[in-house]
Scaffold this motif. Structure first.
Motif, mmCIF file in Angstrom:
data_model
loop_
_atom_site.group_PDB
_atom_site.id
_atom_site.type_symbol
_atom_site.label_atom_id
_atom_site.label_comp_id
_atom_site.label_asym_id
_atom_site.label_seq_id
_atom_site.Cartn_x
_atom_site.Cartn_y
_atom_site.Cartn_z
ATOM 1 N N ALA A 212 -76.731 179.660 28.129
ATOM 2 C CA ALA A 212 -75.550 180.423 27.702
ATOM 3 C C ALA A 212 -74.709 179.571 26.541
ATOM 4 C CB ALA A 212 -74.729 180.515 29.098
ATOM 5 N N VAL A 213 -74.776 178.248 26.785
ATOM 6 C CA VAL A 213 -73.968 177.429 25.718
ATOM 7 C C VAL A 213 -74.707 177.749 24.374
ATOM 8 C CG1 VAL A 213 -73.360 175.092 25.059
ATOM 9 C CG2 VAL A 213 -72.965 175.842 27.243
ATOM 10 N N MET A 214 -75.891 178.002 24.506
ATOM 11 C CA MET A 214 -76.765 177.973 23.015
ATOM 12 C C MET A 214 -76.409 179.273 22.306
ATOM 13 S SD MET A 214 -80.351 176.116 23.634
ATOM 14 C CE MET A 214 -80.780 176.260 22.119
ATOM 15 N N ASP A 215 -76.049 180.366 23.318
ATOM 16 C CA ASP A 215 -75.855 181.600 22.819
ATOM 17 C C ASP A 215 -74.363 181.746 22.152
ATOM 18 O OD1 ASP A 215 -78.186 182.845 23.377
ATOM 19 O OD2 ASP A 215 -77.632 183.580 25.201
ATOM 20 N N ALA A 216 -73.480 180.922 22.836
ATOM 21 C CA ALA A 216 -72.203 181.114 22.596
ATOM 22 C C ALA A 216 -71.946 180.138 21.352
ATOM 23 C CB ALA A 216 -71.298 180.606 23.675
ATOM 24 N N VAL A 283 -70.907 169.529 20.516
ATOM 25 C CA VAL A 283 -70.942 170.848 19.542
ATOM 26 C C VAL A 283 -69.853 170.604 18.630
ATOM 27 C CG1 VAL A 283 -71.426 172.253 22.018
ATOM 28 C CG2 VAL A 283 -69.103 171.837 21.339
ATOM 29 N N PRO A 284 -70.096 171.377 17.458
ATOM 30 C CA PRO A 284 -68.989 171.323 16.508
ATOM 31 C C PRO A 284 -67.693 171.788 17.022
ATOM 32 C CG PRO A 284 -71.008 172.394 15.731
ATOM 33 C CD PRO A 284 -71.087 172.302 17.034
ATOM 34 N N ALA A 285 -66.707 171.091 16.360
ATOM 35 C CA ALA A 285 -65.114 171.375 16.822
ATOM 36 C C ALA A 285 -64.930 173.022 16.901
ATOM 37 C CB ALA A 285 -64.290 170.720 15.820
ATOM 38 N N ASP A 286 -65.556 173.676 15.846
ATOM 39 C CA ASP A 286 -64.997 175.041 15.746
ATOM 40 C C ASP A 286 -65.863 176.014 16.787
ATOM 41 O OD1 ASP A 286 -67.621 174.959 14.707
ATOM 42 O OD2 ASP A 286 -66.938 175.894 12.860
ATOM 43 N N GLU A 287 -66.849 175.337 17.782
ATOM 44 C CA GLU A 287 -67.448 176.168 18.700
ATOM 45 C C GLU A 287 -67.254 175.566 19.910
ATOM 46 O OE1 GLU A 287 -71.503 176.056 17.590
ATOM 47 O OE2 GLU A 287 -71.539 177.096 15.691
ATOM 48 N N ALA A 288 -66.255 174.700 20.075
ATOM 49 C CA ALA A 288 -66.070 173.799 21.341
ATOM 50 C C ALA A 288 -65.519 174.931 22.354
ATOM 51 C CB ALA A 288 -65.329 172.806 21.336
ATOM 52 N N GLU A 289 -64.411 175.719 22.183
ATOM 53 C CA GLU A 289 -63.838 176.515 23.038
ATOM 54 C C GLU A 289 -64.942 177.346 23.634
ATOM 55 O OE1 GLU A 289 -61.090 176.326 24.585
ATOM 56 O OE2 GLU A 289 -60.356 174.638 23.479
ATOM 57 N N ALA A 290 -65.931 177.902 22.550
ATOM 58 C CA ALA A 290 -66.969 178.759 22.969
ATOM 59 C C ALA A 290 -67.905 178.375 23.947
ATOM 60 C CB ALA A 290 -67.361 179.547 21.724
ATOM 61 N N ALA A 291 -68.239 177.165 23.687
ATOM 62 C CA ALA A 291 -69.167 176.407 24.548
ATOM 63 C C ALA A 291 -68.464 176.060 26.071
ATOM 64 C CB ALA A 291 -69.496 175.022 23.857
ATOM 65 N N LEU A 292 -67.110 175.992 25.867
ATOM 66 C CA LEU A 292 -66.330 175.633 27.111
ATOM 67 C C LEU A 292 -66.503 176.803 27.863
ATOM 68 C CD1 LEU A 292 -64.761 173.517 28.687
ATOM 69 C CD2 LEU A 292 -62.668 174.534 27.601
ATOM 70 N N ALA A 293 -66.211 178.099 27.186
ATOM 71 C CA ALA A 293 -65.851 179.361 27.978
ATOM 72 C C ALA A 293 -67.394 179.818 28.721
ATOM 73 C CB ALA A 293 -65.564 180.313 27.028
ATOM 74 N N ALA A 294 -68.609 179.423 28.002
ATOM 75 C CA ALA A 294 -70.084 179.680 28.389
ATOM 76 C C ALA A 294 -70.071 179.108 29.596
ATOM 77 C CB ALA A 294 -70.953 179.380 27.319
ATOM 78 N N MET A 295 -69.845 177.559 29.379
ATOM 79 C CA MET A 295 -69.886 176.711 30.957
ATOM 80 C C MET A 295 -69.018 177.335 32.068
ATOM 81 S SD MET A 295 -70.320 172.810 29.595
ATOM 82 C CE MET A 295 -71.446 171.974 28.580
ATOM 83 N N ARG A 296 -67.885 177.793 31.823
ATOM 84 C CA ARG A 296 -66.965 177.959 32.984
ATOM 85 C C ARG A 296 -67.535 179.417 33.277
ATOM 86 N NH1 ARG A 296 -61.025 176.155 30.632
ATOM 87 N NH2 ARG A 296 -61.331 174.154 31.276
ATOM 88 N N SER A 297 -68.273 180.185 32.863
ATOM 89 C CA SER A 297 -68.782 181.442 33.107
ATOM 90 C C SER A 297 -70.106 181.253 33.903
ATOM 91 C CB SER A 297 -68.798 182.513 32.058
ATOM 92 O OG SER A 297 -69.728 182.134 31.141
ATOM 93 N N SER A 298 -70.514 180.240 33.823
ATOM 94 C CA SER A 298 -71.828 179.865 34.565
ATOM 95 C C SER A 298 -71.624 179.502 35.945
ATOM 96 C CB SER A 298 -72.642 179.069 33.592
ATOM 97 O OG SER A 298 -72.944 179.391 32.486
ATOM 98 N N ARG A 299 -73.020 179.723 36.635
ATOM 99 C CA ARG A 299 -72.522 179.301 38.089
ATOM 100 C C ARG A 299 -72.162 177.988 38.454
ATOM 101 N NH1 ARG A 299 -77.333 180.223 42.559
ATOM 102 N NH2 ARG A 299 -76.197 179.098 44.208
ATOM 103 N N TYR A 300 -72.709 176.924 37.522
ATOM 104 C CA TYR A 300 -72.235 175.662 37.834
ATOM 105 C C TYR A 300 -71.490 174.954 36.798
ATOM 106 C CZ TYR A 300 -76.237 175.881 41.172
ATOM 107 O OH TYR A 300 -77.245 176.423 42.475
ATOM 108 N N GLY A 301 -70.763 175.704 36.167
ATOM 109 C CA GLY A 301 -69.587 175.170 35.142
ATOM 110 C C GLY A 301 -68.369 175.557 35.438
#
Length: 345
Positions: A212-216, A283-301
């Motif tokens: 999920a993080v790699m997609d986001a 992750v690059p700074a401009d993708e950090a929020e997207a990575a964070l959102a992907a983690m939080r939407s996952s079962r263990y994030g």
């Protein structure tokens, strides 16, 4: 002979003989639980399909944790999660596992069934198949009940090249959740410590979270599961590989209050305590929020957080990790020296 007869309630040396007793053990416990088509064929090697990407990721690990059952998991779940997560950090799609068991004569078969069932359940959750394995039995005292080795393989998509050496100044450090849960859960069970709130292991397969993080965040630099040595070791490894300085905001690091309290009581730095179901991503700074959102939407994030930044290394200095405290000061975060919590995985 029925495996449940009175003379076969525990592991016997004959279960490692290569004869009928071993066949019954394999058929009634391992095949029954794992049951993949590749495994039940019964060959010495499981033959399976991998898409023709040209690259595979392979990892192996051994598990000797004591006690073998602890709050939130057991050695079987740990063995599957540990190898799935190691392979997944490369960006690979994890497909297949092998498992090897070293059993002590006299080990209860009911405990073995429980562990094997846990492994099968965790493999299904991760979407991987156990396709080959091995069993050895040693005399009483040769091992502490049961040791497990697992190896995993997956294919790495074209163009994916994740490495700690890729970290660059300005990148963000993201953690998928609270730290220290596994180490303190195992220690509390081992030492009979009681806390006002139950502390359970975080052991979990994180391959779906990584995907999920790699997609986001398609330009993610690297992943690492901070097991022994905790995030302190992981971040120091990243700093050394990329010749950078990693700075952590101490207040931003998610820690359960009961884990923090236990570490304070025991004299541990929670940043050095083992985890088995957490993932660090750079992750690059401009993708950090997207990575964070992907983690939080996952079962263990659910409790994922951005905890710091990659900084440029000053000329003439060596890579290191620093922690910015709530009072504005900084301290150096070293890798763990020696073994803080022996036999934690």
């Amino acid at each position: 002979m029925d495996m449940k007869s009175t003379d076969e309630q525990t592991v016997l040396l004959g279960h490692g003989s290569g004869g009928q007793m071993m066949k019954r053990l394999i058929d009634d416990i391992f095949f029954e639980a794992f049951g993949s088509p590749e495994l039940v064929v019964g060959n010495d090697a499981g033959v399976a399909e991998l898409p023709a990407t040209g690259r595979i990721a392979l990892s192996t690990d051994s598990f000797v944790v004591t006690p073998q059952f602890f709050p939130g998991g057991d050695i079987g779940r740990l063995a599957v999660c540990g190898t799935v997560n190691d392979v997944a950090t490369s960006g690979a799609h994890v497909r297949y596992l092998s498992c090897g068991f070293i059993l002590e004569e006299g080990y209860p078969l009911d405990a073995l069934r429980r562990i094997v069932t846990s492994m099968a359940d965790t493999a299904r959750e991760a979407g991987v198949r156990i396709i080959t394995g091995d069993t050895k039995v040693v005399e009483r005292g040769g091992v502490d009940g049961i040791y497990i080795n697992t190896a995993g393989v997956g294919e790495v998509p074209a163009g994916v090249d994740l490495s700690g050496a890729n970290c660059a100044p300005g990148d963000a450090i993201v953690i998928s959740g609270t730290i220290g849960d596994h180490g303190i859960a195992v220690m509390s069970q081992r030492e009979g410590l009681a806390f006002s709130t139950d502390i359970v292991s975080d052991a979990a397969p994180l391959n779906h979270l990584i995907a999920a993080v790699m997609d986001a965040a398609p330009h993610v630099r690297c992943f690492r599961d901070p097991t022994r040595g905790g995030i302190a070791s992981t971040l120091n490894e990243f700093a050394a590989a990329s010749r950078t300085v990693l700075e952590v905001e101490e207040q931003a690091v998610p820690v359960r209050p009961e884990v923090r309290g236990a570490c304070e009581m025991l004299g541990y730095d929670v940043l050095q305590v083992a985890n088995e179901g957490k993932m660090v991503a750079i992750v690059p700074a401009d993708e950090a929020e997207a990575a964070l959102a992907a983690m939080r939407s996952s079962r263990y994030g659910e409790h994922a957080a951005i905890i710091g930044t990659v900084c440029e290394l000053a000329c003439g200095t060596e890579p290191y990790v620093r922690v910015r405290t709530p009072w504005g000061s900084t301290r150096i975060l070293d890798m763990l020296v020696g073994e803080q919590l022996p036999r934690i995985c």
